[in-house]
Design a protein around this motif. Sequence first.
Motif, PDB file in Angstrom:
ATOM      1  N   PHE A  99      -8.189 -27.409 -17.408  1.00 15.61           N
ATOM      2  CA  PHE A  99      -8.291 -28.838 -17.706  1.00 15.61           C
ATOM      3  C   PHE A  99      -9.738 -29.318 -17.581  1.00 15.61           C
ATOM      4  O   PHE A  99     -10.275 -29.968 -18.486  1.00 15.61           O
ATOM      5  N   PHE A 100     -10.375 -28.992 -16.466  1.00 11.55           N
ATOM      6  CA  PHE A 100     -11.742 -29.475 -16.247  1.00 11.55           C
ATOM      7  C   PHE A 100     -12.735 -28.810 -17.202  1.00 11.55           C
ATOM      8  O   PHE A 100     -13.670 -29.467 -17.680  1.00 11.55           O
ATOM      9  N   LEU A 101     -12.544 -27.530 -17.489  1.00 18.12           N
ATOM     10  CA  LEU A 101     -13.431 -26.868 -18.440  1.00 18.12           C
ATOM     11  C   LEU A 101     -13.224 -27.413 -19.860  1.00 18.12           C
ATOM     12  O   LEU A 101     -14.189 -27.620 -20.595  1.00 18.12           O
ATOM     13  N   GLY A 102     -11.967 -27.640 -20.216  1.00 16.78           N
ATOM     14  CA  GLY A 102     -11.680 -28.208 -21.527  1.00 16.78           C
ATOM     15  C   GLY A 102     -12.239 -29.615 -21.661  1.00 16.78           C
ATOM     16  O   GLY A 102     -12.764 -29.995 -22.714  1.00 16.78           O
ATOM     17  N   LEU A 103     -12.142 -30.380 -20.582  1.00 23.48           N
ATOM     18  CA  LEU A 103     -12.672 -31.746 -20.587  1.00 23.48           C
ATOM     19  C   LEU A 103     -14.184 -31.729 -20.779  1.00 23.48           C
ATOM     20  O   LEU A 103     -14.735 -32.524 -21.553  1.00 23.48           O
ATOM     21  N   VAL A 109     -19.627 -30.108 -24.680  1.00 25.13           N
ATOM     22  CA  VAL A 109     -19.644 -28.799 -25.331  1.00 25.13           C
ATOM     23  C   VAL A 109     -19.947 -27.714 -24.304  1.00 25.13           C
ATOM     24  O   VAL A 109     -20.933 -27.776 -23.567  1.00 25.13           O
ATOM     25  N   LEU A 110     -19.073 -26.719 -24.282  1.00 26.18           N
ATOM     26  CA  LEU A 110     -19.146 -25.638 -23.305  1.00 26.18           C
ATOM     27  C   LEU A 110     -19.397 -24.328 -24.047  1.00 26.18           C
ATOM     28  O   LEU A 110     -18.910 -24.122 -25.160  1.00 26.18           O
ATOM     29  N   ALA A 111     -20.156 -23.440 -23.409  1.00 26.44           N
ATOM     30  CA  ALA A 111     -20.442 -22.140 -24.032  1.00 26.44           C
ATOM     31  C   ALA A 111     -19.149 -21.349 -24.182  1.00 26.44           C
ATOM     32  O   ALA A 111     -18.340 -21.305 -23.250  1.00 26.44           O
ATOM     33  N   PRO A 112     -18.922 -20.703 -25.336  1.00 23.89           N
ATOM     34  CA  PRO A 112     -17.700 -19.914 -25.535  1.00 23.89           C
ATOM     35  C   PRO A 112     -17.498 -18.863 -24.453  1.00 23.89           C
ATOM     36  O   PRO A 112     -16.361 -18.588 -24.061  1.00 23.89           O
ATOM     37  N   ARG A 113     -18.591 -18.263 -23.958  1.00 24.54           N
ATOM     38  CA  ARG A 113     -18.470 -17.241 -22.923  1.00 24.54           C
ATOM     39  C   ARG A 113     -17.874 -17.810 -21.651  1.00 24.54           C
ATOM     40  O   ARG A 113     -17.053 -17.169 -20.991  1.00 24.54           O
ATOM     41  N   THR A 114     -18.254 -19.041 -21.299  1.00 24.85           N
ATOM     42  CA  THR A 114     -17.727 -19.681 -20.092  1.00 24.85           C
ATOM     43  C   THR A 114     -16.225 -19.914 -20.224  1.00 24.85           C
ATOM     44  O   THR A 114     -15.462 -19.661 -19.295  1.00 24.85           O
ATOM     45  N   LYS A 115     -15.797 -20.385 -21.398  1.00 28.09           N
ATOM     46  CA  LYS A 115     -14.363 -20.605 -21.623  1.00 28.09           C
ATOM     47  C   LYS A 115     -13.597 -19.287 -21.565  1.00 28.09           C
ATOM     48  O   LYS A 115     -12.512 -19.209 -20.975  1.00 28.09           O
ATOM     49  N   PHE A 116     -14.165 -18.255 -22.154  1.00 24.14           N
ATOM     50  CA  PHE A 116     -13.524 -16.942 -22.175  1.00 24.14           C
ATOM     51  C   PHE A 116     -13.354 -16.404 -20.749  1.00 24.14           C
ATOM     52  O   PHE A 116     -12.278 -15.906 -20.387  1.00 24.14           O
ATOM     53  N   LEU A 117     -14.397 -16.510 -19.945  1.00 24.32           N
ATOM     54  CA  LEU A 117     -14.330 -16.019 -18.562  1.00 24.32           C
ATOM     55  C   LEU A 117     -13.329 -16.821 -17.740  1.00 24.32           C
ATOM     56  O   LEU A 117     -12.609 -16.259 -16.900  1.00 24.32           O
ATOM     57  N   ALA A 118     -13.277 -18.128 -17.970  1.00 25.49           N
ATOM     58  CA  ALA A 118     -12.320 -18.972 -17.249  1.00 25.49           C
ATOM     59  C   ALA A 118     -10.887 -18.595 -17.612  1.00 25.49           C
ATOM     60  O   ALA A 118     -10.007 -18.528 -16.742  1.00 25.49           O
ATOM     61  N   GLN A 119     -10.645 -18.338 -18.885  1.00 28.10           N
ATOM     62  CA  GLN A 119      -9.311 -17.920 -19.315  1.00 28.10           C
ATOM     63  C   GLN A 119      -8.918 -16.591 -18.682  1.00 28.10           C
ATOM     64  O   GLN A 119      -7.778 -16.411 -18.234  1.00 28.10           O
ATOM     65  N   LEU A 120      -9.853 -15.655 -18.611  1.00 29.90           N
ATOM     66  CA  LEU A 120      -9.602 -14.371 -17.947  1.00 29.90           C
ATOM     67  C   LEU A 120      -9.288 -14.579 -16.469  1.00 29.90           C
ATOM     68  O   LEU A 120      -8.388 -13.933 -15.916  1.00 29.90           O
ATOM     69  N   LEU A 121     -10.028 -15.485 -15.837  1.00 34.57           N
ATOM     70  CA  LEU A 121      -9.849 -15.738 -14.406  1.00 34.57           C
ATOM     71  C   LEU A 121      -8.461 -16.277 -14.100  1.00 34.57           C
ATOM     72  O   LEU A 121      -7.741 -15.739 -13.245  1.00 34.57           O
TER      73      LEU A 121
END
Length: 374
Positions: A99-103, A109-121
């Motif tokens: 939620f917070f990363l998506g917000l 705008v968030l780096a795709p790598r950050t979103k990818f790592l958060a999803q893995l986590l």
Amino acid sequence: MIQDLLAYFDPLDYLGIWLLWAFILAFIVSWLTFPTIIRVAQVKQLMDEPGSRSSHSTKTPTLGGIAIFFSLAVVITTIGGVLDTKILMLLLGGLTVLFFLGLKDDLLVLAPRTKFLAQLLVAGVLIIFTDTRIVGFFGIFGITTLPYVVSVLFTLFVYILIINAYNLIDGVDGLAGSLALFACAALAFLFWKTQDVSMTTIAVATIGSLVPFLRFNFSKKRKIFMGDTGSMIVGFLIAFFVVRFLSEAQMFPTSLYYTSAPILALAIVFFPLLDTLRIFFIRAVIHKKSPFKADRNHLHHGFINLGYSHKQTTLCIVIINTVLFILALLFKDFEIHLQLCLLLAIGTVLYSVAFIYHWLLKNKSQSKIVEQSR
């Protein structure tokens, strides 16, 4: 007194009322939250600017995921107390991180790598601490059980694939929300049949949170988009439901869906996966560019280009996906490879019918013009 009542309370004894309450609670919270979000977004100018790929022409708020998250959080932290608390708290923790990363992504705008790592986590935490994972392939290609590490890695792949598939299909009004609502309804039915009360409750609550969103998403005057906040949350929830369903089905050979669980799961998420795999093939193989570079080659853009409205496009896709799920239920006692072949063949044909029909009409019209010019 209250503690004694809770100790002996079993939602299964009052399942209809229990699920209705979960739906109503999520619906009310979501319905009351959306007007506030829209008003704040308009005042603070937290709006999406229409671009070359946009299917809209006016500035629109993209914070719909806030209300969806808030309504689910209220349900999990209240009535979730008499369900599977451990798994629901871990689920809520994962939802909160996304939620917070998506917000942040919707606002800054968030780096795709950050979103990818958060999803893995968040997916990794759920897999490891609840041991909810895809144990094997149910005999598909002769594979029944996977080694633990391979099982974890494959389950992580499924999470990432489904989460991002729902993000990619969020391109026309109502599509991501309607497909998510359909997926939650189908999974709620399957969980109900297997008496998984915790998952049935959260799936029904998700439906309750999505109905108000669709009302505003289709609105012309008070429109709001799901945004990355909503698509990541919804995609993560559906991925978790799919993994939970597959995990529970394979753990018990006497399960009602022991020989059909992967086909039913694939039928539920057929369109998001089909569109994702198709778009990656077009970008990487045909156009020789990054598969992550946005364009207008999605199937839903194809429907729009044929002249369908946003509502007609969404309706067609949801109806086709619903038909596929019903057919998968009818085929569930067939040999699993036959089930898979039937689903892939019928699904591909159904999603191609509209394009083939318009192509034939176009060729017919061109033939008439040529004949008249002679």
